[in-house]
Design a protein around this motif. Structure first.
Motif, PDB file in Angstrom:
ATOM      1  N   HIS A  28       1.010   3.460  -5.005  1.00  0.00           N
ATOM      2  CA  HIS A  28       0.811   2.017  -5.181  1.00  0.00           C
ATOM      3  C   HIS A  28      -0.295   1.831  -6.214  1.00  0.00           C
ATOM      4  O   HIS A  28      -1.420   2.281  -6.016  1.00  0.00           O
ATOM      5  CB  HIS A  28       0.426   1.330  -3.876  1.00  0.00           C
ATOM      6  CG  HIS A  28       0.503  -0.163  -3.956  1.00  0.00           C
ATOM      7  ND1 HIS A  28       1.682  -0.864  -3.797  1.00  0.00           N
ATOM      8  CD2 HIS A  28      -0.445  -1.099  -4.214  1.00  0.00           C
ATOM      9  CE1 HIS A  28       1.462  -2.148  -3.921  1.00  0.00           C
ATOM     10  NE2 HIS A  28       0.174  -2.323  -4.193  1.00  0.00           N
ATOM     11  N   ASN A  29       0.053   1.194  -7.314  1.00  0.00           N
ATOM     12  CA  ASN A  29      -0.905   0.982  -8.395  1.00  0.00           C
ATOM     13  C   ASN A  29      -1.666  -0.328  -8.200  1.00  0.00           C
ATOM     14  O   ASN A  29      -1.111  -1.331  -7.777  1.00  0.00           O
ATOM     15  CB  ASN A  29      -0.174   0.938  -9.742  1.00  0.00           C
ATOM     16  CG  ASN A  29       0.411   2.282 -10.125  1.00  0.00           C
ATOM     17  OD1 ASN A  29      -0.290   3.292 -10.085  1.00  0.00           O
ATOM     18  ND2 ASN A  29       1.687   2.301 -10.477  1.00  0.00           N
ATOM     19  N   ARG A  30      -2.956  -0.275  -8.517  1.00  0.00           N
ATOM     20  CA  ARG A  30      -3.803  -1.470  -8.470  1.00  0.00           C
ATOM     21  C   ARG A  30      -3.725  -2.144  -7.093  1.00  0.00           C
ATOM     22  O   ARG A  30      -3.153  -3.226  -6.929  1.00  0.00           O
ATOM     23  CB  ARG A  30      -3.386  -2.453  -9.562  1.00  0.00           C
ATOM     24  CG  ARG A  30      -3.515  -1.899 -10.977  1.00  0.00           C
ATOM     25  CD  ARG A  30      -4.964  -1.845 -11.415  1.00  0.00           C
ATOM     26  NE  ARG A  30      -5.097  -1.251 -12.748  1.00  0.00           N
ATOM     27  CZ  ARG A  30      -6.290  -1.086 -13.364  1.00  0.00           C
ATOM     28  NH1 ARG A  30      -7.407  -1.450 -12.741  1.00  0.00           N
ATOM     29  NH2 ARG A  30      -6.353  -0.538 -14.545  1.00  0.00           N
ATOM     30  N   ASN A  31      -4.298  -1.480  -6.121  1.00  0.00           N
ATOM     31  CA  ASN A  31      -4.241  -1.982  -4.749  1.00  0.00           C
ATOM     32  C   ASN A  31      -4.822  -3.387  -4.624  1.00  0.00           C
ATOM     33  O   ASN A  31      -5.918  -3.664  -5.105  1.00  0.00           O
ATOM     34  CB  ASN A  31      -5.027  -1.056  -3.806  1.00  0.00           C
ATOM     35  CG  ASN A  31      -4.426   0.324  -3.720  1.00  0.00           C
ATOM     36  OD1 ASN A  31      -3.215   0.465  -3.621  1.00  0.00           O
ATOM     37  ND2 ASN A  31      -5.264   1.341  -3.748  1.00  0.00           N
ATOM     38  N   THR A  32      -4.052  -4.254  -3.989  1.00  0.00           N
ATOM     39  CA  THR A  32      -4.550  -5.576  -3.623  1.00  0.00           C
ATOM     40  C   THR A  32      -4.773  -5.595  -2.115  1.00  0.00           C
ATOM     41  O   THR A  32      -4.595  -4.599  -1.438  1.00  0.00           O
ATOM     42  CB  THR A  32      -3.534  -6.659  -4.024  1.00  0.00           C
ATOM     43  OG1 THR A  32      -2.249  -6.317  -3.493  1.00  0.00           O
ATOM     44  CG2 THR A  32      -3.416  -6.759  -5.541  1.00  0.00           C
ATOM     45  N   ASP A  54     -10.193  -5.568  -5.068  1.00  0.00           N
ATOM     46  CA  ASP A  54      -8.892  -5.984  -5.569  1.00  0.00           C
ATOM     47  C   ASP A  54      -8.602  -5.450  -6.971  1.00  0.00           C
ATOM     48  O   ASP A  54      -9.293  -5.769  -7.931  1.00  0.00           O
ATOM     49  CB  ASP A  54      -8.828  -7.520  -5.578  1.00  0.00           C
ATOM     50  CG  ASP A  54      -7.418  -8.042  -5.784  1.00  0.00           C
ATOM     51  OD1 ASP A  54      -6.505  -7.233  -5.967  1.00  0.00           O
ATOM     52  OD2 ASP A  54      -7.240  -9.271  -5.760  1.00  0.00           O
ATOM     53  N   GLY A  55      -7.571  -4.603  -7.064  1.00  0.00           N
ATOM     54  CA  GLY A  55      -7.120  -4.109  -8.355  1.00  0.00           C
ATOM     55  C   GLY A  55      -7.891  -2.941  -8.926  1.00  0.00           C
ATOM     56  O   GLY A  55      -7.503  -2.393  -9.959  1.00  0.00           O
ATOM     57  N   LYS A  56      -8.962  -2.520  -8.276  1.00  0.00           N
ATOM     58  CA  LYS A  56      -9.796  -1.463  -8.839  1.00  0.00           C
ATOM     59  C   LYS A  56      -9.346  -0.058  -8.435  1.00  0.00           C
ATOM     60  O   LYS A  56      -9.778   0.926  -9.049  1.00  0.00           O
ATOM     61  CB  LYS A  56     -11.261  -1.666  -8.423  1.00  0.00           C
ATOM     62  CG  LYS A  56     -11.906  -2.910  -9.002  1.00  0.00           C
ATOM     63  CD  LYS A  56     -13.359  -3.001  -8.571  1.00  0.00           C
ATOM     64  CE  LYS A  56     -14.034  -4.244  -9.163  1.00  0.00           C
ATOM     65  NZ  LYS A  56     -15.450  -4.347  -8.746  1.00  0.00           N
ATOM     66  N   THR A  57      -8.528   0.040  -7.399  1.00  0.00           N
ATOM     67  CA  THR A  57      -8.091   1.358  -6.938  1.00  0.00           C
ATOM     68  C   THR A  57      -6.570   1.452  -6.902  1.00  0.00           C
ATOM     69  O   THR A  57      -5.871   0.438  -6.837  1.00  0.00           O
ATOM     70  CB  THR A  57      -8.629   1.662  -5.524  1.00  0.00           C
ATOM     71  OG1 THR A  57      -8.093   0.703  -4.599  1.00  0.00           O
ATOM     72  CG2 THR A  57     -10.144   1.609  -5.499  1.00  0.00           C
ATOM     73  N   SER A  58      -6.076   2.668  -6.946  1.00  0.00           N
ATOM     74  CA  SER A  58      -4.667   2.967  -6.712  1.00  0.00           C
ATOM     75  C   SER A  58      -4.609   4.020  -5.622  1.00  0.00           C
ATOM     76  O   SER A  58      -5.631   4.611  -5.253  1.00  0.00           O
ATOM     77  CB  SER A  58      -3.993   3.472  -7.990  1.00  0.00           C
ATOM     78  OG  SER A  58      -3.973   2.471  -8.980  1.00  0.00           O
ATOM     79  N   SER A  59      -3.423   4.288  -5.094  1.00  0.00           N
ATOM     80  CA  SER A  59      -3.329   5.245  -3.997  1.00  0.00           C
ATOM     81  C   SER A  59      -2.006   6.003  -4.016  1.00  0.00           C
ATOM     82  O   SER A  59      -1.002   5.516  -4.533  1.00  0.00           O
ATOM     83  CB  SER A  59      -3.502   4.526  -2.652  1.00  0.00           C
ATOM     84  OG  SER A  59      -2.626   3.416  -2.548  1.00  0.00           O
ATOM     85  N   ILE A  60      -2.036   7.194  -3.440  1.00  0.00           N
ATOM     86  CA  ILE A  60      -0.869   8.033  -3.268  1.00  0.00           C
ATOM     87  C   ILE A  60      -0.852   8.480  -1.811  1.00  0.00           C
ATOM     88  O   ILE A  60      -1.899   8.792  -1.247  1.00  0.00           O
ATOM     89  CB  ILE A  60      -0.895   9.245  -4.236  1.00  0.00           C
ATOM     90  CG1 ILE A  60       0.302  10.160  -3.987  1.00  0.00           C
ATOM     91  CG2 ILE A  60      -2.202  10.016  -4.141  1.00  0.00           C
ATOM     92  CD1 ILE A  60       0.423  11.277  -5.025  1.00  0.00           C
ATOM     93  N   ALA A  61       0.332   8.483  -1.189  1.00  0.00           N
ATOM     94  CA  ALA A  61       0.401   8.784   0.231  1.00  0.00           C
ATOM     95  C   ALA A  61       1.619   9.629   0.570  1.00  0.00           C
ATOM     96  O   ALA A  61       2.660   9.549  -0.108  1.00  0.00           O
ATOM     97  CB  ALA A  61       0.429   7.489   1.055  1.00  0.00           C
ATOM     98  N   VAL A  62       1.487  10.423   1.622  1.00  0.00           N
ATOM     99  CA  VAL A  62       2.577  11.261   2.114  1.00  0.00           C
ATOM    100  C   VAL A  62       2.713  11.052   3.617  1.00  0.00           C
ATOM    101  O   VAL A  62       1.751  10.680   4.294  1.00  0.00           O
ATOM    102  CB  VAL A  62       2.325  12.755   1.817  1.00  0.00           C
ATOM    103  CG1 VAL A  62       2.231  12.999   0.324  1.00  0.00           C
ATOM    104  CG2 VAL A  62       1.051  13.236   2.519  1.00  0.00           C
ATOM    105  N   CYS A  69       0.839  -1.196   0.000  1.00  0.00           N
ATOM    106  CA  CYS A  69       0.000   0.000   0.000  1.00  0.00           C
ATOM    107  C   CYS A  69       0.873   1.243   0.000  1.00  0.00           C
ATOM    108  O   CYS A  69       2.018   1.222   0.473  1.00  0.00           O
ATOM    109  CB  CYS A  69      -0.960   0.020   1.192  1.00  0.00           C
ATOM    110  SG  CYS A  69      -0.159   0.000   2.810  1.00  0.00           S
ATOM    111  N   ALA A  70       0.351   2.327  -0.526  1.00  0.00           N
ATOM    112  CA  ALA A  70       1.111   3.570  -0.602  1.00  0.00           C
ATOM    113  C   ALA A  70       1.414   4.123   0.787  1.00  0.00           C
ATOM    114  O   ALA A  70       2.508   4.646   1.025  1.00  0.00           O
ATOM    115  CB  ALA A  70       0.336   4.604  -1.419  1.00  0.00           C
ATOM    116  N   THR A  71       0.457   4.014   1.716  1.00  0.00           N
ATOM    117  CA  THR A  71       0.707   4.523   3.069  1.00  0.00           C
ATOM    118  C   THR A  71       1.861   3.769   3.727  1.00  0.00           C
ATOM    119  O   THR A  71       2.659   4.357   4.451  1.00  0.00           O
ATOM    120  CB  THR A  71      -0.557   4.406   3.943  1.00  0.00           C
ATOM    121  OG1 THR A  71      -1.038   3.053   3.923  1.00  0.00           O
ATOM    122  CG2 THR A  71      -1.652   5.350   3.463  1.00  0.00           C
ATOM    123  N   GLY A  72       1.954   2.462   3.463  1.00  0.00           N
ATOM    124  CA  GLY A  72       3.042   1.670   4.022  1.00  0.00           C
ATOM    125  C   GLY A  72       4.390   2.027   3.422  1.00  0.00           C
ATOM    126  O   GLY A  72       5.397   2.134   4.124  1.00  0.00           O
TER     127      GLY A  72
END
Length: 268
Positions: A199-203, A208-216, A145-148
Motif C-alpha cells: 500500500h503506497n502512501r498510507n492514509t 498521512d501520506g508519509k509512509t508506505s507498507s508491505i505485508a504478508v 492498508c497493506a495488512t488488510g
C-alpha cells in the motif's frame, strides 16, 4: 421465533458517526475538534454535538489546558467480552523484534476486527525509522492498508463474504474502495500470486501520506489465516518494487516462523 431481517444500506447514521468520532479520537488524539471533523468525515457542527454527547457519557474528555480531546478509560468497556489473539501476539513478539533489528524498519502484527485491521503488536518503539509509535489497538480500514489487503486476499471465502457484507452495509469512502478492491477478483488474485500486498502512501495514519507498507499473511497449517505482518517504510525512501526486493524474503520467513510456533502451541 421471528426471524430478523436487515435492510442493506440503511445504517443509523448517528451511530455510525458516533463510532467514527470515537475511532478518530482514539487513533489520533489528543485531537482538535476540526481534526475530529476531518478524520471522521462529518460536518463540524455535527462533530461538536457528537463530542458533547460522548463527553456527557464519559467516553471522551477535553484536556484541561487546551482545546483538544482524548478518549477516556471507559472506551475499554466496549471491548469487554472480546478475547484478543493472545497466543499469536506472544508467539510473534520475538520474531518481529528480531526482524526489526535486522532490517531497522518497524513491524506491525495485525488481525481483522470487522472491516478494519487492528494492530496487535508493533516494534515502532525499537527503531528511529518511524514518525509515530503505533500502539496495540490502533485500527486501519482493510481497504487502506497493506495488512488488510494481504488479509482479505488470503482469508477463506466465507470470511471474505462477511467483510464484503460489512462494506455493503455502510456508505463511506473506505467501503467503496473495498468494494472496488474485490470487484472482479483480479487484484486479490495478484496478491495471492505474489504472496504479499503493498500500500503506497498510507492514509488513515498519524502521518498521512508519509509512509508506505508491505505485508504478508501468517497462514495456519489448515490454510486459515491467523493474521498479517507488515513492514512500514518511508514513502520517499523507495518504490514498491524495491521494497518487495529488499523485504519480502525476510517478511515471509518471519511469517512462517510465527506460523510454525503457533502450530506447536495449538498441538499441545
Amino acid at each position: 421465533m421471528v426471524k430478523q431481517t436487515f435492510d442493506r444500506g440503511v445504517p443509523i447514521r448517528a451511530i455510525s458517526r458516533g463510532i467514527a468520532v470515537i475511532q478518530a479520537t482514539n487513533r489520533i488524539g489528543p485531537i482538535s475538534m476540526m481534526e475530529i471533523s476531518r478524520a471522521a468525515n462529518i460536518p463540524y457542527p455535527t462533530a461538536c454535538r457528537i463530542v458533547q454527547t460522548l463527553i456527557h457519557e464519559g467516553f471522551i474528555e477535553r484536556e484541561p489546558a487546551r482545546k483538544r480531546y482524548r478518549v477516556t478509560g471507559l472506551v475499554q468497556t466496549l471491548s469487554t467480552g472480546f478475547q484478543a489473539e493472545d497466543e499469536l501476539v506472544t508467539v510473534a513478539r520475538d520474531h518481529i523484534v528480531a526482524l526489526t533489528h535486522k532490517l531497522n524498519w518497524p513491524i506491525s502484527l495485525a488481525t481483522r476486527v470487522g472491516t478494519s485491521m487492528m494492530v496487535r503488536d508493533s516494534t515502532h518503539g525499537l527503531t528511529s525509522l518511524t514518525f509515530t509509535n503505533y500502539y496495540p489497538g490502533y485500527t486501519l480500514p482493510i481497504s487502506e492498508c497493506a495488512t488488510g489487503k494481504a488479509y482479505i486476499a488470503h482469508c477463506d471465502d466465507e470470511e471474505r463474504e462477511a467483510i464484503i457484507e460489512g462494506w455493503k452495509m455502510t456508505d463511506n469512502d473506505t467501503s467503496k474502495v473495498g468494494l472496488l478492491l474485490v470487484r472482479d477478483g483480479s487484484l486479490l488474485s495478484e496478491i495471492r500470486k505474489n504472496g504479499y500486498a503493498i500500500h503506497n502512501r498510507n492514509t488513515y495514519t498519524a502521518d498521512d501520506g508519509k509512509t508506505s507498507s508491505i505485508a504478508v499473511p501468517i497462514m495456519r497449517e489448515n490454510g486459515i489465516i491467523a493474521g498479517t505482518i507488515g513492514l512500514i517504510y518511508f514513502a520517499s525512501a523507495m518504490n514498491a518494487s524495491k521494497a518487495a526486493e529488499q523485504f519480502l524474503t525476510d517478511l515471509q520467513a518471519t511469517a512462517n516462523k510465527v506460523a510454525q510456533d503457533l502450530a506447536q502451541i495449538e498441538d499441545k
